[in-house]
Scaffold this active site. Sequence first.
Site, PDB file in Angstrom:
ATOM      1  N   SER A  96       5.942  19.141  70.858  1.00 31.28           N
ATOM      2  CA  SER A  96       6.813  19.027  69.676  1.00 31.28           C
ATOM      3  C   SER A  96       7.915  17.989  69.778  1.00 31.28           C
ATOM      4  O   SER A  96       8.582  17.719  68.764  1.00 31.28           O
ATOM      5  CB  SER A  96       7.433  20.392  69.348  1.00 31.28           C
ATOM      6  OG  SER A  96       6.499  21.190  68.653  1.00 31.28           O
ATOM      7  N   LYS A  99       8.000  15.289  67.147  1.00 34.10           N
ATOM      8  CA  LYS A  99       8.679  15.388  65.853  1.00 34.10           C
ATOM      9  C   LYS A  99       9.832  14.390  65.744  1.00 34.10           C
ATOM     10  O   LYS A  99      10.220  14.001  64.637  1.00 34.10           O
ATOM     11  CB  LYS A  99       9.181  16.809  65.628  1.00 34.10           C
ATOM     12  CG  LYS A  99       8.061  17.834  65.420  1.00 34.10           C
ATOM     13  CD  LYS A  99       8.614  19.228  65.194  1.00 34.10           C
ATOM     14  CE  LYS A  99       7.529  20.223  64.789  1.00 34.10           C
ATOM     15  NZ  LYS A  99       6.682  20.659  65.911  1.00 34.10           N
ATOM     16  N   SER A 154      11.428  23.916  64.894  1.00 37.93           N
ATOM     17  CA  SER A 154      10.242  23.150  65.277  1.00 37.93           C
ATOM     18  C   SER A 154       9.081  23.441  64.332  1.00 37.93           C
ATOM     19  O   SER A 154       7.937  23.621  64.764  1.00 37.93           O
ATOM     20  CB  SER A 154       9.844  23.455  66.727  1.00 37.93           C
ATOM     21  OG  SER A 154       9.015  22.439  67.245  1.00 37.93           O
TER      22      SER A 154
END
Length: 370
Positions: A96, A99, A154
């Site tokens: 993640s 991102k 997230s």
Amino acid sequence: MPAVAVTPATRAAAAPEVACPRATPPVPPPATPSAPAVDSGQRKVGGEALATAGLAIPPDVPPAPAVTATSWLVADLNSGMVLGGCGPHERRTPASVQKLLLVAALMPRLDPAKVVEVTRDDLKDLDPGSSLMGLVEGGRYSIESLWLGLLLKSGNDAANVLARVGGGERGRQGGIDAMNDEARRLRANQTHAATPSGLDGPGQYTSAYDLALIARACFSREDFRRYIATRVAEVPAQPGKPAFQIVNDNTLLDRVPGMLGGKTGFTQLARQTYVGVVERDGRRLAVTLLGAETAPLGSLGEAIALLDWGFSLSPDASVGRLVTPEDRRSSSLWLMSGLGLGAALVAGVLIMTTPWRRIGRRARRDAGQR
């Protein structure tokens, strides 16, 4: 300052690369597929000392802490100096922390006040057990709410919507393409996105060095700094669903003095990943790490240890630097100016050569001169 035993010349002359200090997790991590090879020229981006799969730290500094992360980097975002790293250009799976690349690519493009509707396609390929903001099909949310859901929780669902909206006519794939374009612009050459959220995808990778470039771009934005430091945000009510709160899952915000924000990541393939930034006494240090295990410290504990180590170093200690898009433009302008000077010289030579000399001779002849 030169780095310890990591330049190509040193490797050729003496010795093996300096091994990165390793903490041993209580349970051996599962095997993961090998990463694609890194081009030798790209390993030198930011400095010769960074062209190593091993340790790069300045001489005569305290030892770097032992961590389970397979690659990491500590850099000063203000000066751009890289304080140290382990395999800084080695390709790893991002999870993640990917991102942040979505942020760097699309936050400048999207109006935070714009309200968008969530479609079935935004949600259909998401694992219910993965990190989600809690969007509902047909719900209408502001872009700002989606950024908060992306960064605080997230939210993989938020990532899909933002990529689709930011991708224009090409939809989600257009958003992913924008991420890869932004990586090239930032000179994050060891980064390739296949999904907007960081969920594993084919041919998806990044490096600790590239994550520092991406973090620097994100933390240069006031709106991003505000979002990433938000403790609690309110998500408005939707049809069939009441308003609810999302709480920032970065527990270091209230544990580490000067913490400006951070982003965690985890997949079985990537293991634990992390990007965080702390400011103390005017220094703003970023830590990036990939491939960490949950024990003995976990990615957050390893990040704290690496940041404390970085702050213990002199501000002028470095093994390289973070490149910028402007570096490339400066090089291009220098090349163009060089070509321009060369063209002027050539033109001057041409002016003095045969055609103009013939014109001069003809004029003198017409005037009775030789």
